[in-house]
Write an enzyme that holds these catalytic residues in place. Structure first.
Site, PDB file in Angstrom:
ATOM      1  N   ASN A   1     -11.441   6.488  11.474  1.00 44.22           N
ATOM      2  CA  ASN A   1     -11.282   7.929  11.340  1.00 44.22           C
ATOM      3  C   ASN A   1     -12.034   8.396  10.087  1.00 44.22           C
ATOM      4  O   ASN A   1     -12.753   9.380  10.100  1.00 44.22           O
ATOM      5  CB  ASN A   1      -9.787   8.245  11.276  1.00 44.22           C
TER       6      ASN A   1
ATOM      7  N   GLU B   1      -8.147  -5.612   5.414  1.00 46.17           N
ATOM      8  CA  GLU B   1      -8.071  -5.247   3.993  1.00 46.17           C
ATOM      9  C   GLU B   1      -6.861  -5.890   3.322  1.00 46.17           C
ATOM     10  O   GLU B   1      -6.922  -6.282   2.164  1.00 46.17           O
ATOM     11  CB  GLU B   1      -8.013  -3.720   3.858  1.00 46.17           C
TER      12      GLU B   1
ATOM     13  N   ASN C   1       0.870  -1.177   0.000  1.00 45.51           N
ATOM     14  CA  ASN C   1       0.000   0.000   0.000  1.00 45.51           C
ATOM     15  C   ASN C   1       0.907   1.226   0.000  1.00 45.51           C
ATOM     16  O   ASN C   1       1.495   1.572   1.019  1.00 45.51           O
ATOM     17  CB  ASN C   1      -0.896  -0.033   1.242  1.00 45.51           C
TER      18      ASN C   1
ATOM     19  N   LEU D   1     -16.408   2.011  10.703  1.00 41.49           N
ATOM     20  CA  LEU D   1     -16.343   3.239  11.492  1.00 41.49           C
ATOM     21  C   LEU D   1     -14.926   3.440  12.018  1.00 41.49           C
ATOM     22  O   LEU D   1     -14.558   2.910  13.069  1.00 41.49           O
ATOM     23  CB  LEU D   1     -17.338   3.166  12.659  1.00 41.49           C
TER      24      LEU D   1
ATOM     25  N   ARG E   1      -2.821  -2.105  -3.256  1.00 33.27           N
ATOM     26  CA  ARG E   1      -4.043  -1.367  -2.992  1.00 33.27           C
ATOM     27  C   ARG E   1      -4.059  -0.153  -3.928  1.00 33.27           C
ATOM     28  O   ARG E   1      -3.096   0.611  -3.962  1.00 33.27           O
ATOM     29  CB  ARG E   1      -4.064  -0.879  -1.547  1.00 33.27           C
TER      30      ARG E   1
HETATM   31  P1  AMP Z   1      -9.161   3.683  12.262  1.00 33.30           P
HETATM   32  O1  AMP Z   1      -9.217   4.810  11.274  1.00 33.30           O
HETATM   33  O2  AMP Z   1      -9.883   2.459  11.791  1.00 33.30           O
HETATM   34  O3  AMP Z   1      -7.779   3.407  12.749  1.00 33.30           O
HETATM   35  O4  AMP Z   1      -9.983   4.177  13.558  1.00 33.30           O
HETATM   36  C1  AMP Z   1      -9.605   5.273  14.362  1.00 33.30           C
HETATM   37  C2  AMP Z   1     -10.715   5.558  15.357  1.00 33.30           C
HETATM   38  O5  AMP Z   1     -10.944   4.380  16.125  1.00 33.30           O
HETATM   39  C3  AMP Z   1     -10.414   6.680  16.343  1.00 33.30           C
HETATM   40  O6  AMP Z   1     -11.468   7.620  16.309  1.00 33.30           O
HETATM   41  C4  AMP Z   1     -10.413   6.006  17.702  1.00 33.30           C
HETATM   42  O7  AMP Z   1     -11.173   6.714  18.637  1.00 33.30           O
HETATM   43  C5  AMP Z   1     -11.121   4.710  17.498  1.00 33.30           C
HETATM   44  N1  AMP Z   1     -10.579   3.678  18.410  1.00 33.30           N
HETATM   45  C6  AMP Z   1     -11.133   3.252  19.538  1.00 33.30           C
HETATM   46  N2  AMP Z   1     -10.404   2.319  20.149  1.00 33.30           N
HETATM   47  C7  AMP Z   1      -9.333   2.131  19.417  1.00 33.30           C
HETATM   48  C8  AMP Z   1      -8.188   1.298  19.540  1.00 33.30           C
HETATM   49  N3  AMP Z   1      -8.026   0.452  20.554  1.00 33.30           N
HETATM   50  N4  AMP Z   1      -7.258   1.383  18.586  1.00 33.30           N
HETATM   51  C9  AMP Z   1      -7.412   2.236  17.546  1.00 33.30           C
HETATM   52  N5  AMP Z   1      -8.480   3.051  17.380  1.00 33.30           N
HETATM   53  C10 AMP Z   1      -9.441   3.009  18.297  1.00 33.30           C
END
Ligand code: AMP
Length: 402
Positions: A211, A384, A7, A209, A91
């Site tokens: 960022n 992914e 990626n 869900l 990717r």
């Molecule tokens: P992502 O973009 O999939 O990495 O998700 C990021 C979001 O996941 C942020 O808003 C975090 O608040 C939420 N989150 C909650 N718990 C965790 C965790 N243990 N590790 C990473 N992200 C988390």
């Protein structure tokens, strides 16, 4: 069969080497700050040990060369030579309307990815660089492009068209494309496996869900609608992205704030969403904490975030004519039980019931609804990279058979 998943970003290269017989990650890592004097490679070897190599990595070619050196390193490597790798899966963010499935890369495909790059100028050119660098360094290995948009190419025109003059679609290909397709596809397939049913007979609502966030309505394994649009800005409220807006707000702001379109674009992508409303953070963990401590704007951000998700789930229930399951994935979906609880609150009228105890899990495949819930609710960590490795392996196997 061993597949290298790559990626390539603007200043980073993420990679994972998969052994496909047992879907094991043999080694993985990231090159960061490419082109910067503080660049480094973080590499995890087959024993799980992580090493960091700090050195000047002037461009992606040097970065990829370093990755290949460490993958074959006698001490930290996972293989003896690149001959042990069957193919490379890349990717690629945007496939436009040109790519309706994952594709074996040749000169025509490279031209095609280039042609749709204007739709994803922040991503596709870097994905292409990764492909070109691999072609240069390991020309004998087949490469496959796996597109984020492909899963949503099954949407009907009634779902993907915007009600603008038709010529904008004809002239500029302005339409909904949808993103996070590899993730929505992966969790749909896993949901069917875990539910012990055929994907071709299921109606699913998959909620990625993180960022960045999107929700997809999946009918019989096909995306029929998704919340992201022409770009990943449409739909849900996200960490820093605003999601859906009345489009009239845009000319109004351009005029009243006297800002240029690029600045407004930046504001909508990087200064809005949870961060824009709370003024605190784009991280939902910080927002939840601040809201619990009585911060009103954090509470408002949280309420808006949940409201928008419920609105999309509700509309997809209508479009699908019900659902067999709702699936949560990505950072928030996998980890934040309170958010899942709030999204599914007061749905007894739909006979959706969350099992409070099961819902306490993090990053684990689990059904979190009660046995008598008509619609199952699942947490399924996304993967992914594995999906890209599988798509690549399948395509290579098909090509070998042909
Ligand atoms: P992502 O973009 O999939 O990495 O998700 C990021 C979001 O996941 C942020 O808003 C975090 O608040 C939420 N989150 C909650 N718990 C965790 C965790 N243990 N590790 C990473 N992200 C988390």
């Amino acid at each position: 069969m061993q597949i290298l998943v790559v990626n390539n970003g603007s200043s980073s290269i993420k990679y994972q080497l998969y052994r496909m017989s047992d879907r094991q990650v043999l080694a993985k890592g990231t090159v960061e700050r490419v082109g910067n004097s503080s660049s480094f490679l973080k590499h995890q070897d087959p024993t799980g040990e992580t090493i960091t190599i700090t050195q000047v990595i002037p461009d992606h070619k040097h970065g990829m060369k370093l990755v290949l050196d460490y993958l074959t390193d006698p001490q930290y490597g996972a293989i003896q030579s690149m001959n042990e790798i069957t193919a490379i899966g890349h990717r690629v963010v945007h496939g436009g309307e040109l790519f309706k499935e994952s594709t074996l890369i040749d000169d025509n495909v490279i031209e095609g990815i280039q042609a749709v790059s204007q739709l994803a100028p922040l991503h596709n050119p870097h994905n292409l660089t990764g492909i070109k660098v691999c072609t240069e360094l390991i020309p004998e290995k087949p490469q496959v492009a796996v597109f984020d948009t492909v899963f949503h190419q099954t949407m009907d025109a009634s779902a993907f068209m915007y009600a603008l003059p038709y010529r904008y679609y004809q002239d500029y290909k302005i339409r909904k494309y949808g993103f996070h397709g590899t993730s929505h596809k992966y969790v749909s397939q896993r949901a069917a496996e875990l539910m012990g049913k055929s994907l071709s007979e299921l109606k699913l609502i998959t909620c990625h869900l993180g960022n960045g966030a999107s929700i997809t309505a999946v009918k019989n394994g096909k995306s029929v609608d998704t919340s992201m649009g022409f770009t990943p800005l449409e739909g849900l409220m996200m960490g820093t992205r605003c999601g859906d807006l009345d489009p009239a707000i845009i000319p109004y702001l351009l005029k009243t704030e006297k800002i240029d379109p690029a600045s407004l674009d930046r504001i909508m992508n990087y200064e809005s969403g949870l961060y824009g409303i709370s003024g605190l953070s784009n991280d939902l963990r910080d927002i939840e904490k601040a809201a619990a401590e009585g911060n009103q704007r954090a509470q408002l951000a949280l309420d808006m975030y949940i409201h928008r998700i419920r609105k999309y789930i509700g509309s997809y229930l209508f479009i699908l004519g019900g659902a067999d399951a709702i699936v949560f994935t990505a950072g928030v979906g996998e980890n934040q039980s309170n958010i899942r609880q709030k999204i599914c609150a007061d749905l007894q009228w739909l006979n959706i019931h969350i099992d409070q105890e099961s819902n306490q899990i993090r990053s684990e495949e689990k059904c979190i609804s009660t046995k008598d819930s008509s619609i199952e609710v699942w947490v399924i960590p996304t993967n992914e990279e594995l999906m890209i490795a599988e798509e690549t392996a399948n395509l290579i196997a098909e090509t070998a058979l042909a």
